[in-house]
Write a protein that holds these residues in place. Sequence first.
Motif, mmCIF file in Angstrom:
data_model
loop_
_atom_site.group_PDB
_atom_site.id
_atom_site.type_symbol
_atom_site.label_atom_id
_atom_site.label_comp_id
_atom_site.label_asym_id
_atom_site.label_seq_id
_atom_site.Cartn_x
_atom_site.Cartn_y
_atom_site.Cartn_z
ATOM 1 N N SER A 80 -4.153 5.263 8.152
ATOM 2 C CA SER A 80 -4.256 6.247 7.069
ATOM 3 C C SER A 80 -4.255 5.566 5.690
ATOM 4 C CB SER A 80 -3.178 7.324 7.170
ATOM 5 O OG SER A 80 -1.925 6.728 7.108
ATOM 6 N N ALA A 81 -3.597 4.396 5.580
ATOM 7 C CA ALA A 81 -3.590 3.702 4.285
ATOM 8 C C ALA A 81 -4.800 2.764 4.160
ATOM 9 C CB ALA A 81 -2.298 2.895 4.135
ATOM 10 N N ASN A 82 -5.619 2.683 5.207
ATOM 11 C CA ASN A 82 -6.797 1.813 5.228
ATOM 12 C C ASN A 82 -6.425 0.344 4.961
ATOM 13 O OD1 ASN A 82 -9.474 1.279 5.589
ATOM 14 N ND2 ASN A 82 -10.029 1.635 3.443
ATOM 15 N N VAL A 83 -5.412 -0.099 5.697
ATOM 16 C CA VAL A 83 -4.919 -1.470 5.548
ATOM 17 C C VAL A 83 -5.102 -2.185 6.888
ATOM 18 C CG1 VAL A 83 -2.748 -2.748 5.416
ATOM 19 C CG2 VAL A 83 -3.234 -1.012 3.722
ATOM 20 N N GLU A 84 -5.528 -3.437 6.807
ATOM 21 C CA GLU A 84 -5.778 -4.185 8.035
ATOM 22 C C GLU A 84 -4.490 -4.838 8.545
ATOM 23 O OE1 GLU A 84 -9.417 -7.140 9.221
ATOM 24 O OE2 GLU A 84 -8.133 -7.725 7.575
ATOM 25 N N MET A 85 -4.134 -4.587 9.809
ATOM 26 C CA MET A 85 -2.951 -5.201 10.426
ATOM 27 C C MET A 85 -3.343 -5.685 11.825
ATOM 28 S SD MET A 85 0.079 -2.620 9.211
ATOM 29 C CE MET A 85 1.452 -3.723 9.482
ATOM 30 N N PRO A 86 -3.991 -6.851 11.885
ATOM 31 C CA PRO A 86 -4.540 -7.281 13.170
ATOM 32 C C PRO A 86 -3.510 -7.519 14.263
ATOM 33 C CG PRO A 86 -4.903 -8.933 11.432
ATOM 34 C CD PRO A 86 -4.365 -7.728 10.763
ATOM 35 N N ALA B 198 0.834 -1.215 0.000
ATOM 36 C CA ALA B 198 0.000 0.000 0.000
ATOM 37 C C ALA B 198 0.867 1.263 0.000
ATOM 38 C CB ALA B 198 -0.928 -0.005 1.210
ATOM 39 N N LEU B 199 2.087 1.131 0.529
ATOM 40 C CA LEU B 199 2.970 2.306 0.589
ATOM 41 C C LEU B 199 3.956 2.358 -0.579
ATOM 42 C CD1 LEU B 199 3.735 2.349 4.438
ATOM 43 C CD2 LEU B 199 2.068 3.736 3.192
ATOM 44 N N GLY B 200 3.796 1.453 -1.538
ATOM 45 C CA GLY B 200 4.611 1.540 -2.760
ATOM 46 C C GLY B 200 5.706 0.508 -2.894
ATOM 47 N N ALA B 201 5.774 -0.453 -1.959
ATOM 48 C CA ALA B 201 6.821 -1.489 -2.041
ATOM 49 C C ALA B 201 6.393 -2.606 -2.986
ATOM 50 C CB ALA B 201 7.067 -2.070 -0.647
ATOM 51 N N LYS B 202 7.397 -3.424 -3.394
ATOM 52 C CA LYS B 202 7.081 -4.605 -4.212
ATOM 53 C C LYS B 202 6.820 -5.787 -3.286
ATOM 54 C CE LYS B 202 10.120 -3.151 -7.950
ATOM 55 N NZ LYS B 202 11.450 -3.320 -8.526
ATOM 56 N N LYS B 203 5.774 -6.542 -3.605
ATOM 57 C CA LYS B 203 5.394 -7.676 -2.743
ATOM 58 C C LYS B 203 6.553 -8.680 -2.587
ATOM 59 C CE LYS B 203 1.939 -11.342 -2.834
ATOM 60 N NZ LYS B 203 0.854 -11.897 -3.650
ATOM 61 N N ASP B 204 7.265 -8.934 -3.686
ATOM 62 C CA ASP B 204 8.357 -9.926 -3.672
ATOM 63 C C ASP B 204 9.430 -9.620 -2.627
ATOM 64 O OD1 ASP B 204 7.329 -11.415 -5.622
ATOM 65 O OD2 ASP B 204 8.799 -10.883 -7.185
ATOM 66 N N THR B 205 9.663 -8.352 -2.386
ATOM 67 C CA THR B 205 10.734 -7.967 -1.464
ATOM 68 C C THR B 205 10.522 -8.594 -0.089
ATOM 69 O OG1 THR B 205 10.989 -5.900 -2.662
ATOM 70 C CG2 THR B 205 11.943 -5.965 -0.451
ATOM 71 N N PHE B 206 9.241 -8.760 0.303
ATOM 72 C CA PHE B 206 8.956 -9.269 1.647
ATOM 73 C C PHE B 206 9.225 -10.768 1.770
ATOM 74 C CE2 PHE B 206 6.662 -5.343 1.033
ATOM 75 C CZ PHE B 206 7.164 -4.619 2.100
ATOM 76 N N ALA B 207 9.444 -11.430 0.619
ATOM 77 C CA ALA B 207 9.829 -12.846 0.655
ATOM 78 C C ALA B 207 11.350 -12.990 0.695
ATOM 79 C CB ALA B 207 9.274 -13.559 -0.570
ATOM 80 N N GLY B 208 12.055 -11.867 0.739
ATOM 81 C CA GLY B 208 13.515 -11.908 0.674
ATOM 82 C C GLY B 208 14.189 -11.674 2.021
ATOM 83 N N LEU B 209 15.497 -11.391 1.955
ATOM 84 C CA LEU B 209 16.301 -11.265 3.178
ATOM 85 C C LEU B 209 15.835 -10.147 4.094
ATOM 86 C CD1 LEU B 209 19.814 -11.806 1.570
ATOM 87 C CD2 LEU B 209 18.722 -13.290 3.264
ATOM 88 N N THR B 210 15.398 -9.030 3.500
ATOM 89 C CA THR B 210 14.997 -7.893 4.349
ATOM 90 C C THR B 210 13.577 -8.060 4.874
ATOM 91 O OG1 THR B 210 14.201 -6.658 2.427
ATOM 92 C CG2 THR B 210 16.480 -6.291 3.090
#
Length: 335
Positions: free
Chosen positions: A291-297, A225-237
Motif C-alpha cells: 500500500s505504501a508502494n515500497v520495495e521490500m524484497p 514511508a510511514l513517517g519514521a526518521k531514517k536515523d532511528t533505524f541506525a539506533g538501538l531499536t
Amino acid sequence: MAKITVLGSGGFGISLAVMADNFGHEVTVWSAFAEEIENIRRDGEHKKLLPGVKVKESINLITDISLIGNCDIIIFAIPSAFVRKVAKLAAPYIPENAVIVNVGKGLEDKTFKRLSEVLEEEIAGNPVVALSGPSHAEEVAIGMPTTIVASSKSMEHANYVQEELSNKTLRIYCNDDIIGCELGGALKNIIALCAGICDGMGYGDNTKAALMTRGITEIARLGVALGAKKDTFAGLTGIGDLIVTCTSMHSRNRRAGILIGQGISPQEAVERVGTVEGYFCTKVAWELCRSANVEMPITEQLYQTLFCGKDVKTALSDLMGRPKKHESESIWTAK
Ligand SMILES: NC(=O)c1ccc[n+]([C@@H]2O[C@H](COP(=O)([O-])OP(=O)(O)OC[C@H]3O[C@@H](n4cnc5c(N)ncnc54)[C@H](O)[C@@H]3O)[C@@H](O)[C@H]2O)c1
C-alpha cells in the motif's frame, strides 16, 4: 520509587518485574492465566522461561484485573496479537494518570496499527511510551548490562519512564520518534526469521551479514514511508535489536526460522516454538509495503515462503538473482 503493574507473566514481564522489585519499586504482576501465576507462586520462579531467577514474595501476583491498583506505570508485556484484548479488559481499572508502557513488538493484524496506537485507542487519555531495543528477557533478568529506548509522542513521559526504570544494569535512552522505534522492533522479527532459515539451511556468516544489512535497509525504507526518521533505524531499536535477534538462540523468531530452513513447514515451526511474532508481522508488512508502494524484497520472499508454499531454496535464489543495483541507489523511493 514507583508503583508498577506488569500485565503478562511471560519471560519479559517477569524479567522486568524482578528487575523493578530488585531496585525498590512496588511491583504487581497480572496474568490472564491462573495456572501461570500459581506455578510462579509455588516455585518462586518462572521455571519454564526463566529458571533460576527468583520471583520474590514482595512481588504481588494477581489474576483479577480489577486489582491492578493505584499504580504509576502499567507495563504491557503481552504478545502483540493480544494487546488490544488485554487493553480492553484493563481499561476500566487504569488510574487516570498512569503512564502506559508497551514492550510488545509487533503490528496489529488487519488494522496494521502500531501497538501504541492500539493502546491509545483502548485507554484514551493516558500517555503511552514504547520501550524497545536489544533486551532478551533471559539476560535482563540476571542483570546483564542492557540498553534500550523509551519513545513517546510526549517527551515528558518518555523521560519519566527513563528516570524510573533505568538502573545500574539497564540504561534507557529517550527518542521522540515512536513510529521508528516501534517499526524497528516489529519488523526486525521478519529478518530474524530469515536469518534463522539461512542458519537452518547451513549458510554462514556472510549470508547473515547480508540479510541484516539489506534487512535494515528495507525496514528503514518502509519506516520512512510511514513517517519514521531514517536515523532511528541506525539506533538501538533498529540495527541494535536486529543484531540481537538475528544472532541469538534466545530469539524465538530465529529458532522458528532454523526449523523452516531444516525443512519443517512454517506452520509446524511456529507451533513448536510458541510466540513467533515475525510470522504474523510478515503478513502485515507485506500488505503495508504494497500500500505504501515500497520495495521490500526480503519480506516479499519470506511472505511467499510462509504463506504461499514457496520453497526456501527458490526464495533465496530469487533474492540473489534480482536485477543488479547500486548499493546506494535512491533507496527511499519505490522502484
Ligand atoms: N522475551 C523477550 O526477551 C522479550 C524482549 C523484549 C520484548 N519482548 C516482547 O514482549 C512481549 C511479550 O513477550 P514474552 O516473551 O514475555 O511473551 P510470552 O509468550 O512469554 O507471553 C507473555 C505473557 O502474555 C500473556 N498472554 C499470552 N497470551 C495471552 C492471551 N491470549 N490473553 C491474555 N494474556 C496473554 C501471558 O501472561 C504470557 O505469559 C512480546 O511482544 C515480545 O516481542 C520480549
